[in-house]
Write a protein that holds these residues in place. Structure first.
Motif, PDB file in Angstrom:
ATOM      1  N   LEU A   1      13.357  -4.489   4.417  1.00 21.86           N
ATOM      2  CA  LEU A   1      13.557  -5.597   3.487  1.00 21.86           C
ATOM      3  C   LEU A   1      13.749  -6.935   4.204  1.00 21.86           C
ATOM      4  O   LEU A   1      13.179  -7.942   3.776  1.00 21.86           O
ATOM      5  N   PRO A   2      14.519  -7.003   5.299  1.00 18.97           N
ATOM      6  CA  PRO A   2      14.579  -8.274   6.042  1.00 18.97           C
ATOM      7  C   PRO A   2      13.214  -8.712   6.557  1.00 18.97           C
ATOM      8  O   PRO A   2      12.878  -9.903   6.526  1.00 18.97           O
ATOM      9  N   ARG A   3      12.418  -7.737   7.048  1.00 16.29           N
ATOM     10  CA  ARG A   3      11.087  -8.091   7.552  1.00 16.29           C
ATOM     11  C   ARG A   3      10.168  -8.513   6.411  1.00 16.29           C
ATOM     12  O   ARG A   3       9.336  -9.416   6.575  1.00 16.29           O
ATOM     13  N   LEU A   4      10.327  -7.897   5.251  1.00 21.10           N
ATOM     14  CA  LEU A   4       9.529  -8.297   4.095  1.00 21.10           C
ATOM     15  C   LEU A   4       9.872  -9.730   3.690  1.00 21.10           C
ATOM     16  O   LEU A   4       8.972 -10.535   3.408  1.00 21.10           O
ATOM     17  N   ALA A   5      11.160 -10.057   3.679  1.00 17.09           N
ATOM     18  CA  ALA A   5      11.576 -11.421   3.333  1.00 17.09           C
ATOM     19  C   ALA A   5      11.015 -12.415   4.339  1.00 17.09           C
ATOM     20  O   ALA A   5      10.560 -13.510   3.972  1.00 17.09           O
ATOM     21  N   ARG A   6      11.059 -12.061   5.616  1.00 13.75           N
ATOM     22  CA  ARG A   6      10.503 -12.938   6.655  1.00 13.75           C
ATOM     23  C   ARG A   6       9.003 -13.115   6.456  1.00 13.75           C
ATOM     24  O   ARG A   6       8.474 -14.233   6.555  1.00 13.75           O
ATOM     25  N   ALA A   7       8.314 -12.017   6.167  1.00 11.60           N
ATOM     26  CA  ALA A   7       6.862 -12.089   5.971  1.00 11.60           C
ATOM     27  C   ALA A   7       6.521 -12.960   4.771  1.00 11.60           C
ATOM     28  O   ALA A   7       5.598 -13.780   4.827  1.00 11.60           O
ATOM     29  N   GLN A   8       7.268 -12.821   3.699  1.00  9.26           N
ATOM     30  CA  GLN A   8       7.006 -13.620   2.496  1.00  9.26           C
ATOM     31  C   GLN A   8       7.247 -15.101   2.758  1.00  9.26           C
ATOM     32  O   GLN A   8       6.496 -15.954   2.269  1.00  9.26           O
ATOM     33  N   LYS A   9       8.278 -15.409   3.548  1.00 13.02           N
ATOM     34  CA  LYS A   9       8.554 -16.809   3.879  1.00 13.02           C
ATOM     35  C   LYS A   9       7.419 -17.387   4.712  1.00 13.02           C
ATOM     36  O   LYS A   9       6.982 -18.523   4.476  1.00 13.02           O
ATOM     37  N   ILE A  10       6.942 -16.627   5.685  1.00 15.41           N
ATOM     38  CA  ILE A  10       5.856 -17.096   6.544  1.00 15.41           C
ATOM     39  C   ILE A  10       4.591 -17.340   5.730  1.00 15.41           C
ATOM     40  O   ILE A  10       3.895 -18.351   5.906  1.00 15.41           O
ATOM     41  N   VAL A  11       4.274 -16.420   4.821  1.00 17.01           N
ATOM     42  CA  VAL A  11       3.079 -16.574   3.991  1.00 17.01           C
ATOM     43  C   VAL A  11       3.193 -17.822   3.114  1.00 17.01           C
ATOM     44  O   VAL A  11       2.228 -18.587   2.960  1.00 17.01           O
TER      45      VAL A  11
ATOM     46  N   SER B   1       1.000  -1.414  10.653  1.00 16.88           N
ATOM     47  CA  SER B   1       1.566  -0.331   9.848  1.00 16.88           C
ATOM     48  C   SER B   1       2.813  -0.828   9.160  1.00 16.88           C
ATOM     49  O   SER B   1       3.414  -1.828   9.540  1.00 16.88           O
ATOM     50  N   HIS B   2       3.226  -0.103   8.147  1.00 12.63           N
ATOM     51  CA  HIS B   2       4.433  -0.437   7.412  1.00 12.63           C
ATOM     52  C   HIS B   2       5.619  -0.553   8.355  1.00 12.63           C
ATOM     53  O   HIS B   2       6.473  -1.420   8.217  1.00 12.63           O
ATOM     54  N   SER B   3       5.688   0.285   9.364  1.00 12.64           N
ATOM     55  CA  SER B   3       6.811   0.298  10.280  1.00 12.64           C
ATOM     56  C   SER B   3       6.530  -0.489  11.548  1.00 12.64           C
ATOM     57  O   SER B   3       7.293  -0.441  12.491  1.00 12.64           O
ATOM     58  N   GLY B   4       5.419  -1.253  11.552  1.00  9.31           N
ATOM     59  CA  GLY B   4       5.012  -1.951  12.772  1.00  9.31           C
ATOM     60  C   GLY B   4       5.693  -3.275  12.983  1.00  9.31           C
ATOM     61  O   GLY B   4       6.516  -3.709  12.209  1.00  9.31           O
ATOM     62  N   TYR B   5       5.306  -3.925  14.075  1.00 12.29           N
ATOM     63  CA  TYR B   5       5.773  -5.211  14.582  1.00 12.29           C
ATOM     64  C   TYR B   5       7.005  -5.010  15.384  1.00 12.29           C
ATOM     65  O   TYR B   5       7.923  -5.649  15.468  1.00 12.29           O
TER      66      TYR B   5
ATOM     67  N   ALA C   1       0.819  -1.209   0.000  1.00  5.86           N
ATOM     68  CA  ALA C   1       0.000   0.000   0.000  1.00  5.86           C
ATOM     69  C   ALA C   1       0.858   1.266   0.000  1.00  5.86           C
ATOM     70  O   ALA C   1       0.438   2.312  -0.500  1.00  5.86           O
ATOM     71  N   SER C   2       2.064   1.158   0.542  1.00  6.63           N
ATOM     72  CA  SER C   2       2.967   2.312   0.569  1.00  6.63           C
ATOM     73  C   SER C   2       3.735   2.465  -0.727  1.00  6.63           C
ATOM     74  O   SER C   2       4.561   3.378  -0.853  1.00  6.63           O
ATOM     75  N   GLY C   3       3.473   1.576  -1.675  1.00  2.67           N
ATOM     76  CA  GLY C   3       4.207   1.613  -2.933  1.00  2.67           C
ATOM     77  C   GLY C   3       5.592   1.014  -2.823  1.00  2.67           C
ATOM     78  O   GLY C   3       6.463   1.285  -3.657  1.00  2.67           O
ATOM     79  N   GLY C   4       5.811   0.206  -1.796  1.00  2.00           N
ATOM     80  CA  GLY C   4       7.119  -0.418  -1.602  1.00  2.00           C
ATOM     81  C   GLY C   4       8.152   0.552  -1.065  1.00  2.00           C
ATOM     82  O   GLY C   4       9.358   0.356  -1.245  1.00  2.00           O
ATOM     83  N   LYS C   5       7.698   1.559  -0.355  1.00  2.00           N
ATOM     84  CA  LYS C   5       8.608   2.569   0.175  1.00  2.00           C
ATOM     85  C   LYS C   5       9.430   1.989   1.329  1.00  2.00           C
ATOM     86  O   LYS C   5       8.896   1.386   2.246  1.00  2.00           O
ATOM     87  N   ILE C   6      10.747   2.198   1.267  1.00  2.00           N
ATOM     88  CA  ILE C   6      11.647   1.732   2.317  1.00  2.00           C
ATOM     89  C   ILE C   6      11.777   2.835   3.366  1.00  2.00           C
ATOM     90  O   ILE C   6      12.200   3.959   3.061  1.00  2.00           O
ATOM     91  N   THR C   7      11.403   2.518   4.591  1.00  2.00           N
ATOM     92  CA  THR C   7      11.478   3.525   5.659  1.00  2.00           C
ATOM     93  C   THR C   7      12.750   3.391   6.484  1.00  2.00           C
ATOM     94  O   THR C   7      13.249   4.380   7.010  1.00  2.00           O
ATOM     95  N   ASP C   8      13.271   2.178   6.630  1.00  2.00           N
ATOM     96  CA  ASP C   8      14.544   1.986   7.334  1.00  2.00           C
ATOM     97  C   ASP C   8      15.144   0.650   6.917  1.00  2.00           C
ATOM     98  O   ASP C   8      14.559  -0.094   6.132  1.00  2.00           O
ATOM     99  N   GLY C   9      16.328   0.350   7.471  1.00  2.00           N
ATOM    100  CA  GLY C   9      17.065  -0.837   7.046  1.00  2.00           C
ATOM    101  C   GLY C   9      16.450  -2.154   7.451  1.00  2.00           C
ATOM    102  O   GLY C   9      16.915  -3.216   7.023  1.00  2.00           O
ATOM    103  N   SER C  10      15.383  -2.099   8.258  1.00  2.00           N
ATOM    104  CA  SER C  10      14.761  -3.350   8.682  1.00  2.00           C
ATOM    105  C   SER C  10      13.634  -3.795   7.761  1.00  2.00           C
ATOM    106  O   SER C  10      13.137  -4.913   7.882  1.00  2.00           O
TER     107      SER C  10
END
Length: 283
Positions: free
Chosen positions: A253-263, A279-283, A242-251
């Motif tokens: 992409l690692p969290r995205l990879a983790r989320a994709q693996k879990i899914v 939120s995009h910056s949540g968890y 929803a954010s258009g893939g906006k990177i907010t900090d260095g965490s």
């Protein structure tokens, strides 16, 4: 309704069934086990091996499929085991007992039908020392840890810390060789099984052996992503997109990879959970 089949690459529960008790084969097949292994090694006395081999072959040639644990390459039974399984129509793969070198795996592969997967069971000090080479053998499909024999071989105690080094060696060797995560040894006490399964997962293992069909559901649950994690993963991916893939900090992409693996694990294991609002910056 039949259970969703689980690929051996990600199989969580591996149920060992004595080859000398063919009446248990059907019970094992009807269990929650992701994979069943007919055990022609430690579960069968020397005098019963010939009959156990015949019963195993008959079952695999009557429309059933399973893995088979064969005797180690230095034993008197290994050659006959391989010769029999060359004629097994329903053979999913072979677990090679006491794997201590890449040549053990290679020699076994040479005696089996082309393309048969070999699960290298590491259960001695020498096996752990050689695990990098075992993992890189062309025919090694996955590695399993034979904790009982390893403890006997090394006089190691029951404290999980005592096996931490060996478990880590299997995990690192598997990852470096681009194999699936290794399979832990069994926890015999059902009361301790949840903790044993959680420890295996914490160490980086993704499967577990068991000797009782009643243990399979606990292992499957313990080695699957928790519903809260699946909900978070769906929510994080939705927020990220929803954010258009906006990177907010260095965490991110690692969290995205983790989320994709879990899914993906949730899909593979048939886990259905509604997305959590994060939120995009949540968890």
């Amino acid at each position: 309704m039949s259970r969703r089949p689980v690929s051996a690459q990600i199989a969580r529960s591996w149920l060992l069934v004595p080859a000398s008790q063919p009446d248990l084969f059907e019970i094992a097949q009807a269990s929650d086990a992701d994979a069943i292994i007919i055990d022609m090694e430690d579960a069968v006395a020397a005098n019963d091996k010939k009959q156990a081999r015949k019963d195993t072959l008959a079952w695999l040639n009557s429309g059933h499929r399973a893995w088979v644990r064969i005797n180690d390459a230095s034993s008197d039974f290994w050659s006959d085991d391989c010769a029999a399984l060359k004629r097994a129509e329903g053979l999913e793969g072979v677990m090679l007992a006491k794997s201590e070198s890449s040549s053990h795996v290679d020699d076994t592969a040479d005696r089996l039908p082309d393309g048969i997967h070999i699960l290298a069971l590491v259960e001695t000090a020498r096996g752990v020392q050689q695990v990098e080479r075992i993992a890189n053998a062309p025919s090694t499909f996955r590695i399993a840890f034979g904790t009982g024999d390893f403890k006997r071989d090394t006089a190691t105690g029951e404290d999980p810390l005592a096996l931490a080094y060996a478990r880590s060696q299997l995990v690192i060797a598997s990852r470096a060789a681009r194999l699936p995560a290794p399979i832990d040894g069994p926890t015999l006490d059902l009361a301790r099984l949840p903790a044993g399964t959680a420890h295996a997962k914490e160490m980086g293992m993704s499967g577990k052996l068991c000797l009782n069909h009643a243990h399979t559901a606990t292992i499957n649950e313990g080695l699957s992503p928790a519903p809260d994690d699946v909900a978070w993963a769906h929510g994080f991916i939705s927020a990220f997109e929803a954010s258009g893939g906006k990177i907010t900090d260095g965490s991110d992409l690692p969290r995205l990879a983790r989320a994709q693996k879990i899914v993906q694990q949730a899909v593979d294991f048939g886990i259905e959970v509604e997305a959590a609002e994060v939120s995009h910056s949540g968890y």
